[in-house]
Design a protein around this motif. Structure first.
Motif, PDB file in Angstrom:
ATOM      1  N   ARG A  39       0.839  -1.203   0.000  1.00  0.00           N
ATOM      2  CA  ARG A  39       0.000   0.000   0.000  1.00  0.00           C
ATOM      3  C   ARG A  39       0.874   1.253   0.000  1.00  0.00           C
ATOM      4  N   GLY A  40       0.485   2.209  -0.829  1.00  0.00           N
ATOM      5  CA  GLY A  40       1.193   3.485  -0.878  1.00  0.00           C
ATOM      6  C   GLY A  40       1.066   4.223   0.445  1.00  0.00           C
ATOM      7  N   ARG A  41       2.133   4.837   0.863  1.00  0.00           N
ATOM      8  CA  ARG A  41       2.159   5.468   2.183  1.00  0.00           C
ATOM      9  C   ARG A  41       1.296   6.719   2.276  1.00  0.00           C
ATOM     10  N   THR A  42       0.994   7.359   1.158  1.00  0.00           N
ATOM     11  CA  THR A  42       0.110   8.521   1.218  1.00  0.00           C
ATOM     12  C   THR A  42      -1.232   8.245   0.556  1.00  0.00           C
ATOM     13  N   SER A  43      -1.233   7.492  -0.529  1.00  0.00           N
ATOM     14  CA  SER A  43      -2.491   7.245  -1.257  1.00  0.00           C
ATOM     15  C   SER A  43      -3.298   6.092  -0.681  1.00  0.00           C
ATOM     16  N   ASN A  74       7.254   2.766   1.176  1.00  0.00           N
ATOM     17  CA  ASN A  74       5.899   2.258   1.394  1.00  0.00           C
ATOM     18  C   ASN A  74       5.902   1.077   2.367  1.00  0.00           C
ATOM     19  N   MET A  75       6.906   0.206   2.248  1.00  0.00           N
ATOM     20  CA  MET A  75       6.998  -0.960   3.130  1.00  0.00           C
ATOM     21  C   MET A  75       7.172  -0.526   4.581  1.00  0.00           C
ATOM     22  N   ARG A  76       8.005   0.472   4.800  1.00  0.00           N
ATOM     23  CA  ARG A  76       8.196   0.965   6.177  1.00  0.00           C
ATOM     24  C   ARG A  76       6.877   1.472   6.755  1.00  0.00           C
ATOM     25  N   ALA A  77       6.112   2.174   5.935  1.00  0.00           N
ATOM     26  CA  ALA A  77       4.844   2.739   6.409  1.00  0.00           C
ATOM     27  C   ALA A  77       3.779   1.654   6.600  1.00  0.00           C
TER      28      ALA A  77
END
Length: 149
Positions: A39-43, A74-77
């Protein structure tokens, strides 16, 4: 955290990655390839990219040869994602590996995929001394995967 990023060129984005992803989506793994979905960290939208799944001592890892790229952020988020091979989907959680623990993992990754990704490691290869691998460790995120389904 290092700012190291090696962006892919046109051929990699438009030909190589698309070809590998197409084959992987159809169940053909090329040297351990999978399609990573995270999953995208902002979208919050699913983002996909082809990756090489590294297995060492029965444990699974993802290594970012190009550095701190979008999928690593993204993985970190997100803390995990999916690995896809054909219709098989493995959901996983991810834990980032500390730099001090990366040396054997980077060595194993380079032994397997140096011909494909060696150019991104600044002359460091699978036979390089531990000190050289330690030096480049901050530039290459590594995630330990725990499959949850």
């Amino acid at each position: 955290m290092s700012a190291h990023v090696k962006k892919p060129g046109w051929f990699t984005v438009n030909v190589f990655n698309r070809t590998v992803a197409w084959m992987t989506r159809r169940g053909v793994s090329i040297w351990g390839s999978r399609v990573l979905a995270v999953r995208g960290r902002t979208s919050g939208q699913w983002r996909t990219t082809p990756v090489n799944l590294l297995t060492v001592d029965g444990q699974q890892y993802l290594v970012a040869p190009r550095g701190h790229v979008q999928w690593t952020r993204n993985m970190r988020a997100a803390g995990g994602g999916e690995l896809r091979l054909g219709k098989n989907v493995d959901v996983f959680t991810a834990t980032e590996v500390p730099d001090d623990d990366k040396v054997p993992l980077l060595r194993a990754y380079l032994k397997r995929w140096k011909a494909e990704v060696g150019v991104f490691f600044n002359g460091v290869g699978p036979d390089s001394p531990d000190e050289d691998l330690r030096r480049i460790a901050p530039d290459h995120p590594v995630f330990h995967l725990t499959v949850t389904s």
